[in-house]
Scaffold this motif. Structure first.
Motif, PDB file in Angstrom:
ATOM      1  N   GLY A 105      60.007  63.492  59.739  1.00  0.00           N
ATOM      2  CA  GLY A 105      61.241  64.221  60.006  1.00  0.00           C
ATOM      3  C   GLY A 105      61.088  65.725  59.856  1.00  0.00           C
ATOM      4  N   PRO A 106      62.180  66.481  59.994  1.00  0.00           N
ATOM      5  CA  PRO A 106      62.140  67.949  59.961  1.00  0.00           C
ATOM      6  C   PRO A 106      61.473  68.488  58.693  1.00  0.00           C
ATOM      7  CG  PRO A 106      64.289  67.188  60.717  1.00  0.00           C
ATOM      8  CD  PRO A 106      63.544  65.964  60.248  1.00  0.00           C
ATOM      9  N   GLY A 107      60.608  69.453  58.890  1.00  0.00           N
ATOM     10  CA  GLY A 107      59.926  70.092  57.768  1.00  0.00           C
ATOM     11  C   GLY A 107      58.735  69.317  57.251  1.00  0.00           C
ATOM     12  N   PHE A 113      43.640  61.481  63.973  1.00  0.00           N
ATOM     13  CA  PHE A 113      42.352  61.980  64.447  1.00  0.00           C
ATOM     14  C   PHE A 113      42.292  61.864  65.970  1.00  0.00           C
ATOM     15  CE2 PHE A 113      41.646  60.615  60.073  1.00  0.00           C
ATOM     16  CZ  PHE A 113      41.011  61.722  59.533  1.00  0.00           C
ATOM     17  N   ALA A 114      42.291  63.004  66.647  1.00  0.00           N
ATOM     18  CA  ALA A 114      42.299  63.029  68.108  1.00  0.00           C
ATOM     19  C   ALA A 114      40.880  62.885  68.671  1.00  0.00           C
ATOM     20  CB  ALA A 114      42.920  64.341  68.583  1.00  0.00           C
ATOM     21  N   PRO A 115      40.770  62.265  69.884  1.00  0.00           N
ATOM     22  CA  PRO A 115      41.856  61.676  70.662  1.00  0.00           C
ATOM     23  C   PRO A 115      42.297  60.334  70.084  1.00  0.00           C
ATOM     24  CG  PRO A 115      39.772  61.278  71.761  1.00  0.00           C
ATOM     25  CD  PRO A 115      39.465  62.139  70.579  1.00  0.00           C
ATOM     26  N   THR A 116      43.597  60.096  70.162  1.00  0.00           N
ATOM     27  CA  THR A 116      44.153  58.841  69.687  1.00  0.00           C
ATOM     28  C   THR A 116      45.382  58.503  70.519  1.00  0.00           C
ATOM     29  OG1 THR A 116      44.724  57.601  67.678  1.00  0.00           O
ATOM     30  CG2 THR A 116      45.610  59.840  67.862  1.00  0.00           C
ATOM     31  N   TYR A 117      46.134  57.527  70.099  1.00  0.00           N
ATOM     32  CA  TYR A 117      47.261  57.020  70.885  1.00  0.00           C
ATOM     33  C   TYR A 117      48.239  58.144  71.213  1.00  0.00           C
ATOM     34  CZ  TYR A 117      51.215  53.917  72.020  1.00  0.00           C
ATOM     35  OH  TYR A 117      52.267  53.272  72.632  1.00  0.00           O
ATOM     36  N   SER A 118      48.516  58.304  72.500  1.00  0.00           N
ATOM     37  CA  SER A 118      49.310  59.441  72.963  1.00  0.00           C
ATOM     38  C   SER A 118      50.757  59.417  72.495  1.00  0.00           C
ATOM     39  CB  SER A 118      49.278  59.511  74.495  1.00  0.00           C
ATOM     40  OG  SER A 118      49.820  58.331  75.074  1.00  0.00           O
ATOM     41  N   MET A 119      51.246  58.252  72.047  1.00  0.00           N
ATOM     42  CA  MET A 119      52.627  58.191  71.576  1.00  0.00           C
ATOM     43  C   MET A 119      52.800  58.769  70.178  1.00  0.00           C
ATOM     44  SD  MET A 119      54.984  57.242  73.612  1.00  0.00           S
ATOM     45  CE  MET A 119      56.235  57.043  72.354  1.00  0.00           C
ATOM     46  N   TYR A 120      51.730  58.889  69.406  1.00  0.00           N
ATOM     47  CA  TYR A 120      51.881  59.407  68.043  1.00  0.00           C
ATOM     48  C   TYR A 120      52.515  60.800  68.017  1.00  0.00           C
ATOM     49  CZ  TYR A 120      48.694  55.637  66.493  1.00  0.00           C
ATOM     50  OH  TYR A 120      48.092  54.435  66.222  1.00  0.00           O
ATOM     51  N   PRO A 121      52.005  61.757  68.802  1.00  0.00           N
ATOM     52  CA  PRO A 121      52.661  63.077  68.805  1.00  0.00           C
ATOM     53  C   PRO A 121      54.093  63.031  69.320  1.00  0.00           C
ATOM     54  CG  PRO A 121      50.459  63.223  69.745  1.00  0.00           C
ATOM     55  CD  PRO A 121      50.775  61.764  69.607  1.00  0.00           C
ATOM     56  N   LEU A 122      54.348  62.169  70.313  1.00  0.00           N
ATOM     57  CA  LEU A 122      55.693  62.096  70.882  1.00  0.00           C
ATOM     58  C   LEU A 122      56.687  61.533  69.872  1.00  0.00           C
ATOM     59  CD1 LEU A 122      54.941  60.845  74.514  1.00  0.00           C
ATOM     60  CD2 LEU A 122      55.580  63.150  73.790  1.00  0.00           C
ATOM     61  N   ILE A 123      56.300  60.472  69.173  1.00  0.00           N
ATOM     62  CA  ILE A 123      57.182  59.913  68.147  1.00  0.00           C
ATOM     63  C   ILE A 123      57.393  60.926  67.029  1.00  0.00           C
ATOM     64  CG2 ILE A 123      57.416  58.103  66.392  1.00  0.00           C
ATOM     65  CD1 ILE A 123      55.864  56.252  68.296  1.00  0.00           C
ATOM     66  N   THR A 124      56.333  61.611  66.659  1.00  0.00           N
ATOM     67  CA  THR A 124      56.426  62.629  65.607  1.00  0.00           C
ATOM     68  C   THR A 124      57.412  63.715  65.987  1.00  0.00           C
ATOM     69  OG1 THR A 124      54.136  62.225  64.913  1.00  0.00           O
ATOM     70  CG2 THR A 124      55.112  64.332  64.297  1.00  0.00           C
ATOM     71  N   GLN A 125      57.236  64.272  67.172  1.00  0.00           N
ATOM     72  CA  GLN A 125      58.109  65.360  67.613  1.00  0.00           C
ATOM     73  C   GLN A 125      59.537  64.880  67.834  1.00  0.00           C
ATOM     74  OE1 GLN A 125      55.506  66.308  70.902  1.00  0.00           O
ATOM     75  NE2 GLN A 125      54.820  68.213  69.939  1.00  0.00           N
ATOM     76  N   THR A 127      61.137  62.831  66.106  1.00  0.00           N
ATOM     77  CA  THR A 127      61.843  62.744  64.830  1.00  0.00           C
ATOM     78  C   THR A 127      61.928  64.097  64.124  1.00  0.00           C
ATOM     79  OG1 THR A 127      59.788  62.093  63.702  1.00  0.00           O
ATOM     80  CG2 THR A 127      61.220  60.332  64.486  1.00  0.00           C
ATOM     81  N   GLY A 128      61.493  65.153  64.821  1.00  0.00           N
ATOM     82  CA  GLY A 128      61.617  66.500  64.260  1.00  0.00           C
ATOM     83  C   GLY A 128      60.483  66.936  63.362  1.00  0.00           C
ATOM     84  N   ALA A 129      59.446  66.115  63.249  1.00  0.00           N
ATOM     85  CA  ALA A 129      58.290  66.462  62.425  1.00  0.00           C
ATOM     86  C   ALA A 129      57.245  67.193  63.271  1.00  0.00           C
ATOM     87  CB  ALA A 129      57.686  65.207  61.806  1.00  0.00           C
ATOM     88  N   THR A 130      56.213  67.690  62.617  1.00  0.00           N
ATOM     89  CA  THR A 130      55.143  68.426  63.289  1.00  0.00           C
ATOM     90  C   THR A 130      53.876  67.581  63.321  1.00  0.00           C
ATOM     91  OG1 THR A 130      56.036  70.545  62.543  1.00  0.00           O
ATOM     92  CG2 THR A 130      53.728  70.513  63.233  1.00  0.00           C
ATOM     93  N   TRP A 131      53.267  67.493  64.495  1.00  0.00           N
ATOM     94  CA  TRP A 131      52.034  66.736  64.655  1.00  0.00           C
ATOM     95  C   TRP A 131      50.833  67.627  64.375  1.00  0.00           C
ATOM     96  CZ3 TRP A 131      50.046  62.113  64.752  1.00  0.00           C
ATOM     97  CH2 TRP A 131      48.777  61.893  65.298  1.00  0.00           C
ATOM     98  N   ASP A 157      52.459  64.308  55.467  1.00  0.00           N
ATOM     99  CA  ASP A 157      53.382  63.339  54.883  1.00  0.00           C
ATOM    100  C   ASP A 157      53.102  61.932  55.381  1.00  0.00           C
ATOM    101  OD1 ASP A 157      55.504  65.104  53.398  1.00  0.00           O
ATOM    102  OD2 ASP A 157      55.148  66.085  55.324  1.00  0.00           O
ATOM    103  N   VAL A 158      52.565  61.831  56.604  1.00  0.00           N
ATOM    104  CA  VAL A 158      52.208  60.543  57.199  1.00  0.00           C
ATOM    105  C   VAL A 158      50.859  60.686  57.884  1.00  0.00           C
ATOM    106  CG1 VAL A 158      52.846  58.746  58.857  1.00  0.00           C
ATOM    107  CG2 VAL A 158      54.637  59.946  57.588  1.00  0.00           C
ATOM    108  N   VAL A 159      49.984  59.715  57.693  1.00  0.00           N
ATOM    109  CA  VAL A 159      48.703  59.656  58.400  1.00  0.00           C
ATOM    110  C   VAL A 159      48.705  58.409  59.271  1.00  0.00           C
ATOM    111  CG1 VAL A 159      46.196  59.536  58.213  1.00  0.00           C
ATOM    112  CG2 VAL A 159      47.508  60.823  56.510  1.00  0.00           C
ATOM    113  N   LEU A 160      48.374  58.580  60.551  1.00  0.00           N
ATOM    114  CA  LEU A 160      48.329  57.475  61.499  1.00  0.00           C
ATOM    115  C   LEU A 160      46.878  57.209  61.882  1.00  0.00           C
ATOM    116  CD1 LEU A 160      51.345  58.659  63.655  1.00  0.00           C
ATOM    117  CD2 LEU A 160      51.303  56.584  62.266  1.00  0.00           C
ATOM    118  N   LEU A 161      46.381  56.031  61.543  1.00  0.00           N
ATOM    119  CA  LEU A 161      45.007  55.630  61.826  1.00  0.00           C
ATOM    120  C   LEU A 161      45.025  54.482  62.819  1.00  0.00           C
ATOM    121  CD1 LEU A 161      43.637  55.577  58.157  1.00  0.00           C
ATOM    122  CD2 LEU A 161      43.406  57.431  59.829  1.00  0.00           C
TER     123      LEU A 161
END
Length: 360
Positions: A105-107, A113-125, A127-131, A157-161
């Motif tokens: 979320g915000p803030g 670890f890129a390249p990885t699933y393209s939806m991770y940045p989209l879901i992150t953004q 919800t207002g968070a920074t990828w 705050d979150v790590v996606l593996l």
């Protein structure tokens, strides 16, 4: 006609593009890692029977806690898991969105670890968070030491593996998961969407759950279960983490029909998973033939193959498209990705690619 720029859109969403894998009515579609095998007829009949029962009460809201489905998922996963350690949603993307809503979320930041699933940045953004994107070795692997150092420096705050990783198919050792967990203060999510296609003796991150309340392991029924159209994803985690997801989910987010269909499919898991061996056989056939054609396929534990040595990916993609075969340009220079389809679809792809003759 009003344009998007004229609407009071959130500033952090301006300039973004939605997820958009090409959809085209071609004879051979091998671009979005679907399971090309239909659900067996006997399983369809069983699912329809359960859905019919659910329809009889569809005038009422469904079980908000989807208890039966959670019990079935826990039984399928094994590892001593109980229903209160299971969560589910309309596809694993919704499950990941719940995690991001609860813990990012915000803030806040999310890391992968890129390249990885393209939806991770989209879901992150979304919800207002920074990828924050980390890096991989040239062969797309990650060492425990480097992974821990990158995560410690980013302090997310979150790590996606993603394991096996999409779009590369690269396996991820449990030593990497442990190193990242120990280096991070936030939530660690191991996305095992393709775990069923890994070697049968490959250990799952589910084995790491005991004593790690900040760890979650997500799965999907879209791939191995050939259930992409049903939209069912799920995860396993500590019951406290599951409670956190209840704070952000929409009421009755899983329909009674979805719950019934998924539960019936899980009851037939042995039948449903028989197609996995054939998919793995076609995946390995693709890799071997690509190498013979002069391309450079990367090792894959998934139902797809990323291959390099492509002089002009856009040209090759279009030539295949013109021959009725749809694969994926994932934006990695000199590479394309293809899903392992049926034997006939795999043959069509390999013959079409051989007719182009464009390996470096």
């Amino acid at each position: 006609m009003t344009s998007l720029d004229e609407l009071p859109l959130r500033d952090d969403l301006r300039g973004l593009t939605p997820y958009g894998a090409p959809q085209a009515p071609l004879p051979v579609a091998l671009n979005v890692n679907e399971n090309a095998h239909p659900v067996p007829e006997a399983v369809i009949e069983d699912i329809l029977a359960d859905v019919a029962v659910a329809l009889d009460g569809v005038n009422r809201y469904p079980d908000r806690e989807f208890t039966g489905l959670r019990e079935a998922l826990a039984d399928y996963l094994g590892h001593g898991l109980a229903a209160d350690q299971i969560w589910a949603g309309n596809g694993s993307n919704e499950v990941l969105q719940h995690l991001m809503q609860a813990f990012a979320g915000p803030g806040r930041t999310a890391f992968g670890f890129a390249p990885t699933y393209s939806m991770y940045p989209l879901i992150t953004q979304g919800t207002g968070a920074t990828w924050v994107a980390g890096t991989r070795e040239d062969d797309y692997r990650i060492t425990p030491e480097d992974a821990a150092a990158q995560v410690a420096a980013a302090d997310p705050d979150v790590v996606l593996l993603c394991s096996p990783n999409n779009p590369t198919g690269t396996p991820l050792g449990l030593d990497v998961v442990e190193a990242v967990h120990d280096a991070a203060r936030g939530i660690i999510v191991v996305d095992e969407a393709y775990q069923e296609f890994a070697p049968k003796d490959a250990a799952s991150a589910l084995t790491l759950l005991p004593g790690r309340p900040r760890l979650a392991v997500s799965r999907t029924m879209s791939k191995a279960f050939a259930f992409a159209g049903a939209r069912v994803g799920y995860l396993a985690a500590d019951p406290a983490l599951i409670d956190a997801l209840r704070l952000v989910r929409l009421p009755y987010h899983l329909s009674a029909l979805t719950q019934a269909a998924a539960t019936a499919a899980l009851r037939n898991s042995r039948t449903m998973l028989r197609m996995v061996d054939e998919i793995v056989e076609q995946r390995d056939r693709i890799s071997a033939t690509l190498e013979a054609l002069g391309y450079a396929p990367h090792p894959s534990w998934s139902n797809f193959v990323l291959f390099g040595g492509v002089d002009d990916p856009k040209h090759v993609w279009q030539e295949l498209y013109d021959r009725g075969v749809l694969i994926r340009d994932v934006g990695i220079p000199g590479h394309l990705r293809v899903t392992a389809g049926t034997e006939a679809e795999t043959t069509a792809f390999l013959e079409a690619l051989a007719s182009i003759g464009s390996a470096s």
